[in-house]
Structure formats: structure tokens, C-alpha cells
Design a protein around this motif. Structure first.
Motif, short mmCIF file in Angstrom:
data_model
loop_
_atom_site.label_atom_id
_atom_site.label_comp_id
_atom_site.label_asym_id
_atom_site.label_seq_id
_atom_site.Cartn_x
_atom_site.Cartn_y
_atom_site.Cartn_z
N ILE A 1 0.84 -1.21 0.00
CA ILE A 1 0.00 0.00 0.00
C ILE A 1 0.88 1.26 0.00
CG2 ILE A 1 -1.63 1.34 1.44
CD1 ILE A 1 -3.02 -1.38 2.02
N ILE B 1 1.89 1.88 -3.52
CA ILE B 1 0.78 2.44 -4.32
C ILE B 1 0.59 3.92 -3.96
CG2 ILE B 1 -1.72 2.32 -4.78
CD1 ILE B 1 -1.50 -0.74 -4.23
N ALA B 2 0.66 4.20 -2.64
CA ALA B 2 0.49 5.60 -2.20
C ALA B 2 1.62 6.46 -2.75
CB ALA B 2 0.47 5.66 -0.68
N ILE C 1 3.21 6.02 -5.50
CA ILE C 1 2.93 6.26 -6.93
C ILE C 1 1.89 7.38 -7.07
CG2 ILE C 1 1.90 5.25 -9.02
CD1 ILE C 1 3.19 2.56 -8.18
N LEU C 2 0.84 7.32 -6.23
CA LEU C 2 -0.21 8.35 -6.33
C LEU C 2 0.30 9.73 -5.91
CD1 LEU C 2 -3.28 6.37 -4.94
CD2 LEU C 2 -3.05 7.31 -7.23
N ILE C 3 1.18 9.75 -4.90
CA ILE C 3 1.65 11.05 -4.41
C ILE C 3 2.75 11.63 -5.31
CG2 ILE C 3 2.77 12.26 -2.46
CD1 ILE C 3 1.49 10.14 -0.61
N PHE C 4 3.69 10.77 -5.70
CA PHE C 4 4.87 11.29 -6.40
C PHE C 4 4.92 10.94 -7.90
CE2 PHE C 4 6.39 10.49 -1.97
CZ PHE C 4 6.54 11.81 -1.61
N GLY C 5 4.06 10.06 -8.36
CA GLY C 5 4.12 9.61 -9.75
C GLY C 5 3.79 10.71 -10.75
N VAL C 6 4.26 10.51 -11.97
CA VAL C 6 3.92 11.43 -13.06
C VAL C 6 2.94 10.68 -13.96
CG1 VAL C 6 4.83 12.71 -15.05
CG2 VAL C 6 6.16 12.57 -12.95
N PHE C 7 1.74 11.23 -14.09
CA PHE C 7 0.69 10.47 -14.79
C PHE C 7 0.48 10.89 -16.24
CE2 PHE C 7 -0.08 9.73 -10.33
CZ PHE C 7 -0.28 8.36 -10.31
N PHE D 1 -8.15 -6.32 0.39
CA PHE D 1 -7.00 -5.45 0.13
C PHE D 1 -7.47 -4.11 -0.45
CE2 PHE D 1 -3.74 -3.76 -2.71
CZ PHE D 1 -2.65 -3.70 -1.85
N LEU E 1 -7.01 -0.46 1.01
CA LEU E 1 -6.39 0.55 0.14
C LEU E 1 -7.25 1.81 0.08
CD1 LEU E 1 -4.00 1.03 -1.84
CD2 LEU E 1 -5.46 0.17 -3.65
N ILE F 1 -4.79 9.29 3.85
CA ILE F 1 -3.65 10.09 3.34
C ILE F 1 -4.17 11.30 2.56
CG2 ILE F 1 -1.59 10.08 1.86
CD1 ILE F 1 -1.29 7.09 2.48
N LEU G 1 -3.35 15.25 3.07
CA LEU G 1 -2.82 16.09 1.99
C LEU G 1 -3.73 17.29 1.73
CD1 LEU G 1 -1.66 13.31 -0.52
CD2 LEU G 1 -0.18 14.84 0.75
N LYS H 1 -10.42 9.08 -11.94
CA LYS H 1 -9.21 9.15 -11.11
C LYS H 1 -9.48 9.95 -9.84
CE LYS H 1 -5.81 8.97 -14.89
NZ LYS H 1 -4.79 9.78 -15.56
N ILE I 1 -6.08 10.81 -2.79
CA ILE I 1 -4.67 11.26 -2.89
C ILE I 1 -4.43 11.93 -4.24
CG2 ILE I 1 -2.25 10.51 -3.01
CD1 ILE I 1 -2.92 8.15 -1.21
N TYR J 1 -3.86 15.61 -5.23
CA TYR J 1 -2.73 16.31 -4.63
C TYR J 1 -1.39 15.74 -5.12
CZ TYR J 1 -6.72 17.73 -2.07
OH TYR J 1 -7.98 18.20 -1.78
N ASN J 2 -1.46 14.99 -6.22
CA ASN J 2 -0.26 14.39 -6.82
C ASN J 2 0.80 15.47 -7.10
OD1 ASN J 2 0.88 13.96 -9.90
ND2 ASN J 2 1.13 12.18 -8.62
N SER J 3 2.01 15.19 -6.71
CA SER J 3 3.17 16.07 -6.95
C SER J 3 3.11 17.40 -6.20
CB SER J 3 3.36 16.36 -8.44
OG SER J 3 3.55 15.17 -9.15
#
Lengths: 476, 314
Positions: free
Chosen positions: A454, A457-458, A460-466, B11, B15, B22, B26, B152, B157, B160-162
Motif C-alpha cells: 500500500i 501504491i500511495a 505512486i499516487l503522491i509522487f508519480g507522473v501520470f 485489500f 487501500l 492520506i 494532503l 481518477k 490522494i 494532490y499528486n506532486s
């Protein structure tokens, strides 16, 4: 269709679910139809090229097995190879060859009689062509029985997880798996999904993040100083590794969830202590392809020193050309050839260096690893550059190393890059040297196991470039 | 398989819960910022209701002094420009703000390069994601980049990506971040000789690139531009479309011709072009970098703009 898209997520779930719902005897149809759909998502009409080589190689295989006359067998093999290489040369190298021809003609005040064509390179052409060629060669050598089932043979060439960027499979490894029944296996499913997750992490969190900085420098290399360029080169080394090995992980993982075992394509290449070792860890399916079908037939290393160096040089030069129709790739291949040859030459001197220098072996190992990273990174300049001019600009500007580097349009992106590399290094270091320890993904405690999955996955969601787009190797 | 499905569903449940927890953290961090670009965007989207609004990219943020405009007109003013954004963003923000209160005057800072094909123009709309739950009308704009954005957004989360590093930095070092002047954030800097040399190199390279290949036109950007003007005209808002000063004079091009022809469809809209103004072209001392005027340059420009509009004497 690219792996890092919502469309692929839907496609994967539907295909995998249907695969296990369907009776074994119909599964090949599903996988073949799915693979066609996957490929046609790029440029639909190019499926005809695949169809053409599939038909040629299928019948070549059957006739190779039936024919006992050695001369005829050779002719059949040559026909099949000519068809595959012909398609590859036409679509990938025609305009490049024509450009060079026209430069040559211009020197004699003449014009090339051949027209320039506006053709789009079929995606993954070099990959499936090489996979198809390995089939006819293996049938010719008698290591593989000819596949009688046209559908299964087509699936061998078109199996969607590895269709556009490998691993370049051998018929002995994969063809029999396409006949076998793969009932649902909990272990395979979970392991496959974990490998896919790791692949997505490498692609989205590391490769695509680094690509933002790398592109900003390489695309305007003429205005950047040496420090920025050095950072960009180092970042590109990591980017291309994560981009390509990330693709391989997703490919291998998605095949594994359906019970297929594809060959390993990467084994942490930046921990290599020699160039030779680097190539035994980098793009393994291609290196072994060249080893089996080019290097060894030329005599391999059981020849005189001169011929050995010649063999190495030819293999790496061809490898460079395989990557693309540009002098930059040829120089990249030639550089690796030179590095390898020098590596072979100095091995007697560098062997057991720690004993000669009376230092800890770990120290000499680290120095060797860093040296290999520097060499490989330097060669990547040619791989990444859009032209020889661009590559030389980059190298020329490297001399101003030491000036304050440009950290990108957004300092936070640079921070993300550094974080991504640190995370990657820690995970890869653990895999390389501490394989028995900290196996969070396989931990018997469910909280630790699920917690680590998890967390990834988190991350990827927080820091990934989509919106990073395609994988670099799709162009080959 | 049933064992797998049971565990898989469990799972997914864990998740989802983790994602919500999270995502909540954020969100709290993101909306607690008081300074910086995120805070400015939040204010623009959630609260801006001034009489004069300035729309545009970073050039709008750096080029239009809200104090000068506000003092000259005796009206409230806010600069809702945003770094790196282009026409789709302005239209999206206009949609939300006009739904709340219509201003009496709008200045739209625009550039011809905003109308060439550039996918990143739509990718950058992802900065609107944190606001989509509160302002569902924004979803159609973020979907210009990817039709799956709506789905999406089910992740807490993802919006708030990046943004974590920037938000944390803006929060932790809040006192070190200079305050903006109602969205106006001038650059207090002059180009040094190295900067001038660097800029000249970039300009020369850009000229070569442009000669090699004429950029293709993005028709969607033009239709969004038309939509922006239509909304202003329908609401009887005094509208000014401005190309603010550039360091080199802009050469005539197809994109500019089309921009002018669309603007002419709206006689009530005033078009002002400073891209070839000798007051700014090659005046490196008035610029902070290749794209932006510095504080002195922007104040001079704002006053000159007001002269052109007729609010200040020559």
C-alpha cells in the motif's frame, strides 16, 4: 496502448478475467484477439506487416522441419530472415540509408533516384522481428519443433505483454507454455501483480519524473552549463533504466498473472563491476540474442584475439544499429564495443586489484561500479541526443562543470527526482546485497506485507507522473 | 480463485481507507497554505470577487501591478494569473469566478505561443484537481487532458499528486515567502551580463527553431479563447486583451492573425499589442528573464497600459 494508461488497466482486468473464465482450448483465441487489439491501438494498419512476417515464418518453420536437404533448408532460412530483415530495413532504415545515399550522390553533383518516404515506424518492430527470427533459426538448428498451430504461432510473435518492447523471447521458453493449461494460481497472480506494481513505480515515480529534468536540459543543451548537463546525463542513465526495466517488469508481471514465465530482462545493471557484466545484466533478452545468433556463430571467444575483438565490435555495432537509424546509435554501440574490448584487454591487470593495492575488496568494487556508471552514462549521451551535433554540443558544454546547475523550472521537481533516485537505490541495493533481509513484499506478517504494498501504491499516487507518455523503447 | 478474490477485495478495502486517510492529510496541508502559488490559486478559485480581474500566465502575474490599477480606477483588483498556465486554465477559472460574481473589467494577458499545438497545455490543468470536488464545473476542463480524470478523482490522494513538497515547503517556510500584492508577484531583479548572454543565446536558438518549423495551430485553444471573450461580452464586462511586452519584437505569424480575427468578432473587446513596443524590445534592464518584466518594467508597463486605455494622461 501503453501500460501506464487507464485504458490498459481496463484492458488488463478484462483480458485476465476472461482468460481464467474461458476453457483452456479457447484461451489462445482470446490472447491473440487481445494482442491484435493491443497492437492496433497504435497504428491499426501496421498489423498487416506483422501478419506478413507471421505467415512467412510460420510456413518457413514447417518446411524447414519437413525438408532434409541441407541446401534447401538453408535457402528456406535465408528466405525467412530476408523477409524479416527486409521489413525491418524498409521501415526503419530506408530513409536513413537514402539520406546517406543522397549525400554521397551530392558529392558527385547527382541526385539519388530513390524517393524519400513519409512512413511511420511500426511500434516495437525490432522486437517482434527479432523474436520471429529466433523461431526460424531455432527450427533450422533443430532445437525447436515447428509450430503447426497457426494461431499459437501468431500468439508467439504477438503475445501482448512483450509484443512492443520485449523481453525478446525464445521459442523454447515460451511456445510450449502457449499450449499448456494454466489454471489460476494464487502465487503467480500475487507475484505477477507485485512485479507489475514495481514496474509502475519505476516508470511513474522514477523514469517519468527524471524525464522532466532530462528533457529540459537535453532539448536546450546549447544554453546549459556543464553541471546541469552532468546531472541530466546521470538522471538519464537512471531514467532509461527505470523506463525500460519498468516496462519489462510490467510485461513479465502481467504474463505471470496468467501463468506465463517470461525471461528476466534486467538484473540491476548499475551494480556491474565491468562492461561485460553490465551487458549480462542489461536488456538480457537482446544481449543473449546477439550472443546466440551473431557472436557465437562468428566464433565467439574461441578465436584469435584479433577475431575476438572484431566479433565484439561487430556485435555492439549491430546492437547500436538495431536501436535506431541514426549515427548517434551507431556511435553508442561503437563506444560500448570499445569499452568491452578495452575491458577484455585490461582484465589480467585489473583482476584481484584489491590484493595488488592491499585494500578491502569492497573499495575496489565500489570504484569499479562507479567507473562503469561513468562510462555507461557517457555513452548514453549519444543514445539520448537527437543528432551527432546535439551530442557534441552536450560534450562540449560539459567542460563548464562546476558552475551552478539549473535545477529545473520547478525546484520541487528536482526534489522529487532526488527522492526517487534515493528510493530506487535503497530498494535496488537491498535486492542486490540483502536479498534475504527486509523482504517486505513477501513478509509473513500481513500488516508488514500489505503495508509495504500500500505504501508503494500511495507513493505512486503522491509522487508519480501520470502524463509521462510512452516508454522510450517503444520507438525501437 | 475465490481465496484470491476474497483477499483482493479486502485489500482494495484497506487501500481505499488508506487512500482516504492520506488524501485527507494532503487536503488539510494543501488548503492550509497562506502564501505561494497554490494559496493564490485557492483564493482565485474560491474567493476572488474583485471589480477588476487579470487573467493570464506567469506573465500576467508578473506584469500587471494590481495597486496601480486599483488606485487608478478606485476599484478593487486581483490578479488571477498562474505560472505555466494557458488559455484552458483562464477559461476554467473564469467559469468558476463568473458563477460567483461578475467583475466590471477584465484584462486577459495572452501570447501567440499559447495557440500552437502543445499537449502540456492541457496536462497542466491538473492543478485544478484539488478544486474539482468543491467546483464540479471544473471537471470538464481537466477532462480536456484525459477523459478518465473524473474516475481518477475517486482517489483522495490523486488530486494532490506532486504537490506535497511544494505545499510542505510553503507551510514550513511561510514567513520566508514574500507576500503577493493581490495576486501580483513582481520579480525584483535585473538581468546581469551572464543572464543577458544566456537570453540572447536562447533567442537566437528559438529563431533558428522557428525558421525550421512553423508551429501547428491548436484549434481548441482558439475556440476556448472565443468562449472566454463571449462570456465577458455577454456579461457586459469591459474587456481588454493584451499582449504584454516581450524582449524581442514578435514577427508576424499565422497564429497572431487568427487571434486578431477572432478578437475582431467582438467589437466591444479592446486589443492592445505591446509585443513590438520599442520601449521594451531589447531593453534588457526592464526584464528579469527572457519572458518576464522585472518590477520596474512591470510598473512602467502597467502605467503605459492605463495611458493606452485612456485612464491616465500621456
Amino acid at each position: 496502448m501503453i501500460f501506464n494508461s487507464v485504458v490498459f488497466a481496463i484492458f488488463y482486468i478484462v483480458v485476465t478475467a476472461l482468460y481464467f473464465i474461458l476453457n483452456h482450448k479457447y484461451r489462445w483465441m482470446l490472447l491473440l484477439a487481445a494482442s491484435c487489439y493491443f497492437y492496433m491501438a497504435f497504428v491499426p494498419v501496421y498489423i498487416l506487416i506483422l501478419g506478413f512476417t507471421i505467415v512467412i515464418d510460420y510456413y518457413a518453420g514447417i518446411y524447414l522441419e519437413k525438408t532434409l536437404d541441407a541446401k534447401k533448408r538453408k535457402q528456406l532460412l535465408l528466405c525467412s530472415l530476408a523477409a524479416n530483415i527486409g521489413v525491418l530495413v524498409f521501415f526503419k532504415y530506408y530513409n536513413f540509408l537514402n539520406t546517406n545515399l543522397s549525400i554521397l550522390f551530392n558529392n558527385f553533383n547527382a541526385q539519388t533516384p530513390l524517393p524519400f518516404l513519409t512512413i511511420l515506424l511500426p511500434i516495437g518492430l525490432s522486437f517482434h522481428t527479432f523474436q520471429a527470427m529466433s523461431y526460424t533459426i531455432e527450427v533450422y538448428r533443430g532445437n525447436q519443433k515447428a509450430e503447426k498451430h497457426f494461431g499459437i504461432y501468431s500468439l508467439y510473435v504477438m503475445f501482448y505483454p512483450q509484443l512492443v518492447a520485449g523481453p525478446i523471447e525464445r521459442p523454447q521458453n515460451i511456445l510450449h507454455q502457449m499450449h499448456e493449461n494454466h489454471p489460476f494460481d494464487y502465487g503467480n497472480m500475487v507475484d505477477g501483480l507485485k512485479q507489475m506494481l514495481w514496474g509502475f513505480f519505476k516508470k511513474l515515480v522514477v523514469a517519468d519524473r527524471l524525464s522532466i529534468y532530462v528533457s529540459s536540459i537535453f532539448d536546450h543543451a546549447e544554453v546549459h552549463n556543464g553541471s546541469s548537463i552532468a546531472i541530466a546525463c546521470l538522471f538519464f542513465s537512471v531514467q532509461i533504466y527505470c523506463d525500460f526495466s519498468g516496462y519489462s517488469d510490467i510485461a513479465i508481471g502481467s504474463a505471470k498473472t496468467m501463468g506465463f514465465d517470461l525471461m528476466t530482462n534486467f538484473r540491476r545493471p548499475y551494480f556491474a563491476k565491468s562492461i561485460n557484466e553490465f551487458w549480462s545484466r542489461w536488456h538480457i533478452s537482446l544481449s543473449t540474442w546477439f550472443r546466440d545468433y551473431l557472436y557465437i556463430p562468428m566464433g565467439g571467444n574461441r578465436v584469435s584475439k584479433f577475431k575476438l575483438y572484431r566479433n565484439i565490435f561487430i556485435v555492439f555495432l549491430v546492437s547500436g544499429i538495431w536501436h535506431g537509424a541514426n549515427y548517434t546509435f551507431i556511435v553508442w554501440g561503437a563506444l560500448h564495443a570499445v569499452f568491452n574490448i578495452i575491458g577484455v584487454m585490461v582484465t589480467p591487470i585489473t583482476k584481484d586489484m584489491h590484493l595488488k593495492l592491499h585494500v578491502n575488496k569492497k573499495i575496489t568494487d565500489i570504484v569499479r561500479q562507479l567507473f562503469i556508471i561513468v562510462l555507461v552514462t557517457f555513452a548514453w549521451i549519444f543514445f539520448r541526443a537527437t543528432s551527432m551535433e546535439n551530442a557534441f554540443t552536450i560534450i562540449k558544454n560539459l567542460k563548464t562543470i562546476g558552475e551552478h546547475p539549473f535545477l529545473g523550472e520547478s525546484i520541487s521537481n528536482f526534489g522529487h527526482c532526488v527522492l526517487a533516485i534515493v528510493l530506487l537505490f535503497l530498494i535496488e541495493y537491498k535486492k542486490e546485497y540483502l536479498s534475504e533481509k527486509f523482504n517486505f513484499f513477501q513478509h509473513p506478517n500481513i500488516f508488514i506485507r500489505w503495508g509495504s504494498i500500500i505504501s508503494m501504491i500511495a507513493a505512486i499516487l503522491i509522487f508519480g507522473v501520470f502524463n509521462g507518455g510512452q516508454f522510450i523503447y517503444f520507438q525501437f | 480463485m475465490s481465496q484470491f478474490l476474497k483477499r483482493f477485495l479486502l485489500f482494495i478495502l484497506v487501500l481505499i481507507v488508506t487512500d482516504q486517510i492520506i488524501g485527507f492529510c494532503l487536503r488539510q496541508l494543501y488548503f492550509s497554505q497562506h502564501k505561494g502559488q497554490f494559496a493564490q490559486t485557492t483564493y482565485a478559485i474560491d474567493s476572488a470577487n474583485q471589480d477588476i480581474l487579470i487573467f493570464g500566465s506567469s506573465r500576467a502575474v508578473r506584469h500587471y501591478s494590481t495597486s496601480i490599477l486599483s488606485n487608478t480606477y478606485g476599484k478593487s483588483c486581483y490578479n488571477v494569473g498562474r505560472d505555466g498556465q494557458q488559455i484552458p486554465y483562464y477559461v476554467a477559472v473564469q467559469d468558476v469566478i463568473f458563477g460567483r460574481k461578475k467583475p466590471s473589467m477584465v484584462i486577459l494577458d495572452i501570447n501567440t505561443w499559447e495557440f500552437s499545438i502543445n499537449p502540456s497545455r492541457y496536462e497542466k490543468l491538473s492543478i485544478l484537481l484539488p478544486y474539482c470536488h468543491k467546483h464540479p464545473e471544473l471537471v470538464k476542463y481537466v477532462e480536456l487532458d484525459n477523459p478518465f480524470e473524473r474516475y481518477k478523482l475517486l482517489s483522495a490522494i490523486y488530486p494532490y499528486n506532486s504537490s506535497l513538497f511544494i505545499a510542505a515547503n510553503n507551510k514550513i517556510f511561510e514567513n520566508k515567502i514574500p507576500s503577493d500584492d493581490k495576486g501580483y508577484d513582481p520579480i525584483i531583479r535585473k538581468m546581469n551580463q551572464a543572464g543577458i548572454t544566456y537570453t540572447k543565446k536562447i533567442i537566437a536558438q528559438a529563431k533558428i527553431d522557428n525558421e525550421k518549423k512553423q508551429p501547428k495551430i491548436d484549434s481548441l485553444s482558439y475556440s476556448l479563447y472565443r468562449q472566454f471573450l463571449q462570456k465577458c461580452v455577454d456579461a457586459h464586462i469591459a474587456t481588454y486583451v493584451v499582449i504584454s511586452p516581450t524582449i524581442v519584437p514578435e514577427t508576424p505569424n499565422e497564429r497572431k492573425d487568427k487571434l486578431l480575427s477572432i478578437t475582431k468578432e467582438f467589437p466591444a473587446v479592446t486589443f492592445l499589442d505591446f509585443s513590438s513596443s520599442p520601449n521594451y524590445n531589447d531593453h534588457f534592464e526592464k526584464f528579469a528573464d527572457i519572458f518576464h518584466l522585472n518590477k520596474e518594467g512591470s510598473e512602467e508597463f502597467t502605467k503605459e497600459l492605463l495611458v493606452k486605455i485612456g485612464k491616465l494622461p500621456q
